[in-house]
Design an enzyme around this catalytic site. Structure first.
Site, PDB file in Angstrom:
ATOM      1  N   GLU A  94      12.543 -14.121 -13.996  1.00 23.39           N
ATOM      2  CA  GLU A  94      14.064 -13.379 -14.195  1.00 23.39           C
ATOM      3  C   GLU A  94      14.534 -13.617 -12.847  1.00 23.39           C
ATOM      4  O   GLU A  94      13.654 -13.351 -11.906  1.00 23.39           O
ATOM      5  CB  GLU A  94      13.789 -12.071 -14.257  1.00 23.39           C
ATOM      6  N   CYS A 107      18.703 -12.501  -6.250  1.00 20.17           N
ATOM      7  CA  CYS A 107      17.510 -11.619  -6.108  1.00 20.17           C
ATOM      8  C   CYS A 107      16.507 -12.755  -7.052  1.00 20.17           C
ATOM      9  O   CYS A 107      16.695 -12.917  -8.194  1.00 20.17           O
ATOM     10  CB  CYS A 107      17.208 -10.422  -6.554  1.00 20.17           C
ATOM     11  N   CYS A 114       2.501 -11.019 -11.008  1.00 20.76           N
ATOM     12  CA  CYS A 114       2.175 -10.640  -9.438  1.00 20.76           C
ATOM     13  C   CYS A 114       0.695  -9.943  -9.715  1.00 20.76           C
ATOM     14  O   CYS A 114       0.528  -9.380 -10.648  1.00 20.76           O
ATOM     15  CB  CYS A 114       3.241  -9.416  -9.107  1.00 20.76           C
ATOM     16  N   CYS A 118       1.070  -3.039  -8.041  1.00 25.01           N
ATOM     17  CA  CYS A 118       1.690  -1.818  -7.679  1.00 25.01           C
ATOM     18  C   CYS A 118       1.954  -0.949  -8.902  1.00 25.01           C
ATOM     19  O   CYS A 118       2.372  -1.620  -9.887  1.00 25.01           O
ATOM     20  CB  CYS A 118       3.078  -2.174  -6.943  1.00 25.01           C
ATOM     21  N   CYS A 121       5.341  -0.937 -10.788  1.00 26.79           N
ATOM     22  CA  CYS A 121       6.156  -2.193 -10.743  1.00 26.79           C
ATOM     23  C   CYS A 121       6.075  -3.028 -11.886  1.00 26.79           C
ATOM     24  O   CYS A 121       4.821  -3.053 -12.378  1.00 26.79           O
ATOM     25  CB  CYS A 121       5.965  -2.955  -9.585  1.00 26.79           C
ATOM     26  N   GLY A 184       6.964 -11.149  -8.098  1.00 24.99           N
ATOM     27  CA  GLY A 184       5.803 -11.802  -7.522  1.00 24.99           C
ATOM     28  C   GLY A 184       5.891 -11.425  -6.069  1.00 24.99           C
ATOM     29  O   GLY A 184       7.053 -10.817  -5.575  1.00 24.99           O
ATOM     30  N   GLU A 185       4.913 -11.938  -5.284  1.00 26.94           N
ATOM     31  CA  GLU A 185       4.707 -11.364  -3.720  1.00 26.94           C
ATOM     32  C   GLU A 185       4.938 -12.755  -3.108  1.00 26.94           C
ATOM     33  O   GLU A 185       4.121 -13.894  -3.316  1.00 26.94           O
ATOM     34  CB  GLU A 185       3.244 -10.752  -3.800  1.00 26.94           C
ATOM     35  N   SER A 216      10.803  -9.872   0.935  1.00 29.05           N
ATOM     36  CA  SER A 216      10.134  -8.673   1.070  1.00 29.05           C
ATOM     37  C   SER A 216       8.733  -8.811   0.584  1.00 29.05           C
ATOM     38  O   SER A 216       8.277  -9.460  -0.288  1.00 29.05           O
ATOM     39  CB  SER A 216      10.735  -7.806  -0.197  1.00 29.05           C
ATOM     40  N   SER A 239       6.939  -3.336   2.123  1.00 24.27           N
ATOM     41  CA  SER A 239       6.909  -2.182   1.214  1.00 24.27           C
ATOM     42  C   SER A 239       5.820  -1.238   1.725  1.00 24.27           C
ATOM     43  O   SER A 239       4.748  -1.563   1.772  1.00 24.27           O
ATOM     44  CB  SER A 239       6.692  -2.823  -0.245  1.00 24.27           C
ATOM     45  N   LEU A 240       6.246   0.083   2.072  1.00 23.52           N
ATOM     46  CA  LEU A 240       5.330   0.813   2.560  1.00 23.52           C
ATOM     47  C   LEU A 240       4.816   2.006   1.584  1.00 23.52           C
ATOM     48  O   LEU A 240       3.525   1.850   1.198  1.00 23.52           O
ATOM     49  CB  LEU A 240       5.703   1.568   3.712  1.00 23.52           C
ATOM     50  N   HIS A 241       5.531   2.547   0.860  1.00 18.88           N
ATOM     51  CA  HIS A 241       5.495   3.593  -0.106  1.00 18.88           C
ATOM     52  C   HIS A 241       4.460   4.678   0.234  1.00 18.88           C
ATOM     53  O   HIS A 241       4.434   5.848  -0.505  1.00 18.88           O
ATOM     54  CB  HIS A 241       4.948   3.200  -1.463  1.00 18.88           C
ATOM     55  N   CYS A 358      15.116  -2.815  -8.649  1.00 18.07           N
ATOM     56  CA  CYS A 358      13.939  -3.326  -8.008  1.00 18.07           C
ATOM     57  C   CYS A 358      12.600  -2.702  -8.806  1.00 18.07           C
ATOM     58  O   CYS A 358      12.603  -1.663  -9.339  1.00 18.07           O
ATOM     59  CB  CYS A 358      13.853  -2.421  -6.751  1.00 18.07           C
TER      60      CYS A 358
HETATM   61  N1  SAH Z   1       6.782  -8.129  -3.930  1.00 17.10           N
HETATM   62  C1  SAH Z   1       7.470  -7.732  -3.037  1.00 17.10           C
HETATM   63  C2  SAH Z   1       8.803  -7.795  -3.434  1.00 17.10           C
HETATM   64  C3  SAH Z   1       9.296  -7.494  -4.668  1.00 17.10           C
HETATM   65  S1  SAH Z   1       9.672  -5.869  -5.149  1.00 17.10           S
HETATM   66  C4  SAH Z   1       7.248  -6.257  -2.520  1.00 17.10           C
HETATM   67  O1  SAH Z   1       6.492  -5.732  -3.168  1.00 17.10           O
HETATM   68  O2  SAH Z   1       7.814  -6.040  -1.576  1.00 17.10           O
HETATM   69  C5  SAH Z   1      10.835  -5.354  -4.268  1.00 17.10           C
HETATM   70  C6  SAH Z   1      10.814  -3.715  -3.759  1.00 17.10           C
HETATM   71  O3  SAH Z   1      10.769  -2.705  -5.062  1.00 17.10           O
HETATM   72  C7  SAH Z   1       9.512  -3.515  -3.446  1.00 17.10           C
HETATM   73  O4  SAH Z   1       9.589  -2.501  -2.106  1.00 17.10           O
HETATM   74  C8  SAH Z   1       8.611  -2.744  -4.331  1.00 17.10           C
HETATM   75  O5  SAH Z   1       7.850  -1.867  -3.652  1.00 17.10           O
HETATM   76  C9  SAH Z   1      10.076  -2.049  -5.023  1.00 17.10           C
HETATM   77  N2  SAH Z   1       9.830  -1.571  -6.338  1.00 17.10           N
HETATM   78  C10 SAH Z   1       8.632  -1.996  -7.217  1.00 17.10           C
HETATM   79  N3  SAH Z   1       9.034  -1.376  -8.426  1.00 17.10           N
HETATM   80  C11 SAH Z   1       9.713  -0.276  -8.359  1.00 17.10           C
HETATM   81  C12 SAH Z   1      10.403   0.571  -9.190  1.00 17.10           C
HETATM   82  N4  SAH Z   1       9.621   0.780 -10.348  1.00 17.10           N
HETATM   83  N5  SAH Z   1      11.265   1.206  -8.604  1.00 17.10           N
HETATM   84  C13 SAH Z   1      11.914   1.266  -7.272  1.00 17.10           C
HETATM   85  N6  SAH Z   1      11.331   0.268  -6.394  1.00 17.10           N
HETATM   86  C14 SAH Z   1      10.262  -0.406  -6.966  1.00 17.10           C
HETATM   87 FE1  SF4 Z   2       4.029  -7.390  -6.810  1.00 13.96          FE
HETATM   88 FE2  SF4 Z   2       5.823  -6.325  -5.245  1.00 13.96          FE
HETATM   89 FE3  SF4 Z   2       5.683  -5.555  -7.966  1.00 13.96          FE
HETATM   90 FE4  SF4 Z   2       3.861  -4.761  -6.127  1.00 13.96          FE
HETATM   91  S1  SF4 Z   2       5.992  -4.453  -6.206  1.00 13.96           S
HETATM   92  S2  SF4 Z   2       3.457  -5.503  -7.994  1.00 13.96           S
HETATM   93  S3  SF4 Z   2       3.672  -6.909  -4.603  1.00 13.96           S
HETATM   94  S4  SF4 Z   2       6.363  -7.709  -6.966  1.00 13.96           S
END
Ligand code: SAH
Ligand code: SF4
Length: 367
Positions: A94, A107, A114, A118, A121, A184-185, A216, A239-241, A358
């Site tokens: 996508e 984007c 991936c 996470c 995600c 993906g990462e 990212s 991405s910290l969280h 996201c």
């Molecule tokens: N793999 C990379 C980039 C893709 S995700 C990464 O993880 O950084 C882009 C951003 O969306 C990241 O900060 C990710 O943590 C965040 N993200 C993932 N799932 C999400 C969700 N369900 N709601 C909001 N943000 C989310």
């Molecule tokens: Fe992969 Fe980024 Fe999604 Fe984490 S948030 S699973 S690193 S795409």
């Protein structure tokens, strides 16, 4: 049939060298590059300004490999479009195009699925299928670029009546911003991603500005260090969280491989070495990581580092039951970060009705 040469895989010098290896002038190689990226042509048939010998060779041995659209969705507010694109092996990815008030952003994805897992995600929930090639990454951007060209304003339109010169770039809305935040990462697929970035930045082609490209990462420490050592001019988002190792690892399993201490060291190294701000992403999950205690912990962790924190209210995904952080909590979170002199923004939720937000990108296993 032997595998064809995917032209989107090649940098400009490589493409010119290939054309020379076929016994043609480098001038024609440069023309081919312009046809691909400056004029955005998607087939060799359209490249009538190239010598027939070169076009015949290209038709026999090379491919532009445009990515066919399997499905296209438009958000109800008209700001977001999501494309499901088909790859040559039948897999799908996508890609999202966002157009808000004159800002045009693509984007794009770096992998099918991936491996980082996470929990919140949708891409992580589908698991890892494979890396994308540089050509498949470039192909997504060129798809978006062609879409924008197809909606070109007529040359007589008053707003565009005086183009700087008669170039394809000035007759249509241009893609300005690129975020590697799709499926993906990107730092797990470093070589292909950075090769694609080089191709897209080439000043004789699409000429995307490095300052308008943001990568990212979930926090792949060796990749962050490599970006710093290579002096890559693009923006970095991390991405910290979670602000403690345990809280972070519960949401981001990759934190077990690259613990928080090592990640913070890598971020400090990057900021110091490149003298460049990092964006820190924090997905706000109600009752989980959106409270004042977490905000103070983030403040204490990041204090003194040149960062901007982007707060992202959780977007819904099928595999995670969490609820988006409430806006009053987001506001309080920001106020606390400000006490630590940390600038922050809350990301606007857009494209949620077509699952283009996201972390919402995913495809059904198709092969
Ligand atoms: N793999 C990379 C980039 C893709 S995700 C990464 O993880 O950084 C882009 C951003 O969306 C990241 O900060 C990710 O943590 C965040 N993200 C993932 N799932 C999400 C969700 N369900 N709601 C909001 N943000 C989310
Ligand atoms: Fe992969 Fe980024 Fe999604 Fe984490 S948030 S699973 S690193 S795409």
């Amino acid at each position: 049939m032997s595998a064809r040469l995917a032209l989107y895989d090649l940098t400009r010098p490589e493409l010119i060298a290939q054309v020379e290896a076929w016994g043609l002038s480098p001038v024609h190689g440069a023309r081919l590059w312009s046809s691909l990226y400056y004029e955005g042509r998607g087939s060799f048939e359209e490249m009538t300004d190239l010598p027939v010998r070169l076009r015949t060779r290209l038709m026999e041995e090379a491919t532009i490999a445009p990515l066919p659209v399997a499905r296209e969705q438009h958000s109800s507010d008209g700001f977001t479009r999501k494309y499901l694109l088909a790859l040559a092996d039948g897999r799908q990815i996508e890609t999202v195009l966002m157009r808000y008030h004159g800002r045009t952003t693509a984007c794009i994805s770096s992998q099918v699925g991936c491996a980082m897992g996470c929990v919140f995600c949708a891409t992580g929930q589908m698991g890892f299928t494979r890396h994308l090639s540089a050509a498949e990454i470039v192909g997504q951007v060129m798809h978006v670029d062609r879409t924008l060209r197809a909606t070109a304003t007529a040359p007589t339109a008053p707003a565009l009546a005086e183009p700087r010169h008669d170039s394809p770039h000035h007759r249509h809305e241009r893609l300005r911003n690129l975020v590697l935040m799709g499926m993906g990462e990107p730092l797990h697929n470093y070589d292909a991603v950075l090769r694609a970035v080089d191709i897209l930045r080439d000043s004789n082609g699409l000429a995307l500005g490095a300052k308008r490209i943001t990568l990212s990462t979930v926090g792949v420490v060796p990749g962050i260090i490599r970006l710093a050592d290579e002096g890559r001019p693009i923006h970095l988002a991390v991405s910290l969280h979670g602000a403690t190792q345990a809280e972070r690892a519960a949401l981001v399993p990759a934190a077990r491989a690259w613990p928080l201490d090592a990640l913070m060291d890598a971020c400090r190294y990057y900021v110091r070495k490149l003298e460049r701000r990092i964006f820190v992403e924090w997905t706000l999950i109600d009752g989980k990581n959106d409270g004042p205690d977490q905000a103070h912990a983030v403040g204490a962790l990041l204090r003194g580092l040149d960062v901007q924190v982007n707060l992202i209210p959780l977007n819904p995904t099928a595999g995670y039951a969490g609820v988006p952080g409430r806006s009053e909590n987001a506001k309080r979170f920001q106020e606390i970060l400000a006490e630590y002199a940390l600038p922050s923004t809350v990301r606007q939720r857009r494209g949620i009705d077509i699952a283009a937000g996201c972390g919402q990108l995913a495809v059904a296993e198709s092969v």
